[in-house]
Design an enzyme around this catalytic site. Structure first.
Site, short mmCIF file in Angstrom:
data_model
loop_
_atom_site.label_atom_id
_atom_site.label_comp_id
_atom_site.label_asym_id
_atom_site.label_seq_id
_atom_site.Cartn_x
_atom_site.Cartn_y
_atom_site.Cartn_z
CG HIS A 100 90.88 -55.11 45.42
ND1 HIS A 100 89.99 -54.89 44.20
CD2 HIS A 100 91.05 -54.07 46.08
CE1 HIS A 100 90.15 -53.66 44.33
NE2 HIS A 100 90.48 -53.13 45.47
CG HIS A 102 92.11 -52.54 50.30
ND1 HIS A 102 93.16 -51.62 49.49
CD2 HIS A 102 91.00 -52.58 49.61
CE1 HIS A 102 92.28 -51.12 48.47
NE2 HIS A 102 91.16 -51.59 48.56
P1 5GP Z 1 90.28 -49.80 45.33
O1 5GP Z 1 89.95 -48.48 45.32
O2 5GP Z 1 89.67 -50.55 43.75
O3 5GP Z 1 89.62 -50.44 46.31
O4 5GP Z 1 91.68 -50.07 45.42
C1 5GP Z 1 92.57 -50.43 44.22
C2 5GP Z 1 93.96 -50.68 44.84
O5 5GP Z 1 94.76 -51.19 44.03
C3 5GP Z 1 94.62 -49.21 45.02
O6 5GP Z 1 95.22 -49.30 46.57
C4 5GP Z 1 95.95 -48.99 44.20
O7 5GP Z 1 96.90 -48.47 44.80
C5 5GP Z 1 96.04 -50.57 43.95
N1 5GP Z 1 96.45 -50.81 42.63
C6 5GP Z 1 96.02 -50.45 41.27
N2 5GP Z 1 96.60 -50.89 40.13
C7 5GP Z 1 97.86 -51.52 40.70
C8 5GP Z 1 98.60 -52.69 40.22
O8 5GP Z 1 98.86 -52.63 38.80
N3 5GP Z 1 99.57 -53.45 40.87
C9 5GP Z 1 99.26 -53.33 42.37
N4 5GP Z 1 100.09 -54.15 43.01
N5 5GP Z 1 98.28 -52.48 43.11
C10 5GP Z 1 97.46 -51.58 41.92
#
Ligand code: 5GP
Ligand code: ZN
Length: 144
Positions: A100, A102
């Site tokens: 993903h 951001h």
């Molecule tokens: P990463 O650390 O993997 O780059 O970021 C994961 C992001 O996903 C985090 O900012 C967290 O808040 C978000 N996140 C985790 N679980 C969910 C979810 O079930 N729904 C949504 N909308 N965001 C999520």
């Protein structure tokens, strides 16, 4: 689809998500635990763990949404800019194993840092080493 993946659940409509944009191969929705108001995530519809696991078409779809949404996200929350990035792999901080991008709105005086802080201190690299690395990257690119 991965049954225990929250992002697959949002894409499938099985988990609630505040969807803010979509195209044939990617979906954008608000982060559930945002770093800033408007914090948006953009994912490929298919479950792809790392950025390089997504097809070229999927990757283009993700970054097309990022490109189109970044100004809309900023405008929606009256931000002064945005940090756009991918935590690609657990060592880089990836927590959800569905790749993903951001889009994090930034505000003057918000106390955050630049993406440069992500990798710690800058290494000392000779010109020869830089040439070697550039050659290795150029020879190994999986661009389609
Ligand atoms: P990463 O650390 O993997 O780059 O970021 C994961 C992001 O996903 C985090 O900012 C967290 O808040 C978000 N996140 C985790 N679980 C969910 C979810 O079930 N729904 C949504 N909308 N965001 C999520
Ligand atoms: Zn998934």
């Amino acid at each position: 689809m991965s049954s225990d993946c929250p992002f697959c659940g949002i894409v499938a409509g099985e988990i609630p998500g505040r969807i803010v944009g979509e195209n044939d191969h990617a979906v954008a929705f608000l982060d559930a635990n945002p770093m800033a108001p408007g914090h948006t995530l953009v994912v490929p519809r298919n479950h792809r763990e790392r950025l390089a696991d997504a097809t070229s078409e999927e990757t283009q779809a993700v970054f097309s949404l990022v490109h189109g949404l970044a100004p809309a996200v900023e405008a929606a929350v009256d931000a002064d800019g945005a940090t756009v990035g991918v935590n690609d792999g657990s060592v880089a901080g990836q927590e959800v194993p569905h790749t993903h991008a951001h889009v994090i709105p930034r505000f003057a005086g918000d106390g955050g840092g630049s993406i440069h802080v992500a990798a710690g201190s800058r290494p000392e690299l000779s010109d020869a080493k830089l040439d070697e690395i550039a050659s290795e990257i150029g020879g190994a690119s999986n661009d389609e």
